[in-house]
Design an enzyme around this catalytic site. Structure first.
Site, PDB file in Angstrom:
ATOM      1  N   ARG A 104      21.532  57.158  67.498  1.00 40.55           N
ATOM      2  CA  ARG A 104      22.782  57.929  67.797  1.00 40.55           C
ATOM      3  C   ARG A 104      22.701  59.406  67.743  1.00 40.55           C
ATOM      4  NH1 ARG A 104      28.105  55.478  65.726  1.00 40.55           N
ATOM      5  NH2 ARG A 104      27.655  53.938  67.347  1.00 40.55           N
ATOM      6  N   THR A 108      26.745  64.527  69.396  1.00 36.11           N
ATOM      7  CA  THR A 108      27.557  63.875  70.257  1.00 36.11           C
ATOM      8  C   THR A 108      27.851  62.479  70.027  1.00 36.11           C
ATOM      9  OG1 THR A 108      25.653  62.952  71.449  1.00 36.11           O
ATOM     10  CG2 THR A 108      26.320  65.195  71.983  1.00 36.11           C
ATOM     11  N   ASP A 200      23.897  44.569  57.287  1.00 35.02           N
ATOM     12  CA  ASP A 200      23.083  45.135  58.207  1.00 35.02           C
ATOM     13  C   ASP A 200      22.057  44.166  58.665  1.00 35.02           C
ATOM     14  OD1 ASP A 200      20.656  46.804  59.254  1.00 35.02           O
ATOM     15  OD2 ASP A 200      21.948  48.358  59.050  1.00 35.02           O
ATOM     16  N   ASP A 203      18.142  45.338  58.107  1.00 32.33           N
ATOM     17  CA  ASP A 203      17.785  45.456  56.940  1.00 32.33           C
ATOM     18  C   ASP A 203      17.197  43.867  56.316  1.00 32.33           C
ATOM     19  OD1 ASP A 203      17.781  48.136  56.885  1.00 32.33           O
ATOM     20  OD2 ASP A 203      19.721  48.254  55.542  1.00 32.33           O
TER      21      ASP A 203
END
Length: 209
Positions: A104, A108, A200, A203
């Site tokens: 990402r 933006t 996550d 992870d």
């Protein structure tokens, strides 16, 4: 119009309860991610076309059915999607595997493609995009857009846990893509994690933090 399919099979739900447990080890988490992907693959490929063939058994000739030459590709979104690949390949040994890496942009907040490696005949294949978590839907939507830009016409998305926000974005951006999840959770928290979720996934698969 794409459809949302939520799997309620007892085996999948039992394994999902182990995935959610914060005390589940990396080894067991990794194994169960793969097992759930295998079970979901069974249903997600239910519409594959069949053709009739004749096979000679030790007793007599039998009319049987086999998959009618449909070419498939499994496309994990890096890195967590890798945890679902082995289970699907064990079900479909001849399937080709492509990879999409996204991050990402900090300014933006849009997904940026940093890795894109597909089978050379990807345009001729039906693609199943895999990522354990469908949270905001940003990565999944971008990955599917990149596949469409290469000429892939038939795409499905398979995630283990989905959030309403992610499903909404997917159905808005790609109404032609069927979505398969093992569970629909409640919402996203302020950090973009699915609640109750399982933390996550990347992870927990790879033992990182």
């Amino acid at each position: 119009m794409g459809n949302l399919c939520v799997f309620d099979h007892p085996l999948i739900q039992h394994k999902l309860s182990i995935l959610r447990d914060k005390n589940t080890s990396v080894k067991e988490f990794r194994e169960i991610i793969s097992e759930i992907a295998m079970l979901m693959c069974y249903e997600a490929t239910r519409d594959l076309p069949l053709e009739e063939i004749e096979v000679e058994t030790p007793v007599a000739k039998a009319k049987c059915r086999r998959i009618a030459g449909k070419k498939l590709a499994v496309v994990p979104i890096l890195r967590a999607g890798l945890g679902m690949v082995d289970g699907m390949v064990s079900m479909m040994p001849n399937v080709k595997v492509g990879h999409i890496g996204l991050f990402r942009d900090p300014e933006t907040l849009e997904p940026v493609k940093y890795y894109f490696k597909m089978p050379p005949d990807i345009q001729e294949r039906d693609a199943i995009v895999v990522d354990p978590m469908l949270a905001t839907g940003g990565s999944a939507s971008a990955a599917i857009r990149f596949l469409k830009e290469t000429g892939v016409r038939h795409i499905k998305l398979m995630s283990i846990i989905g959030a309403p926000e992610g499903v909404k974005k997917m159905t808005e951006d790609h109404p032609d893509v069927d979505i398969f999840v093992a569970a629909m959770d409640d919402h996203l928290n302020e950090h973009g994690y699915i609640v109750p979720g399982l933390g996550d996934a990347g992870d927990r698969i790879f033992g990182t933090k």
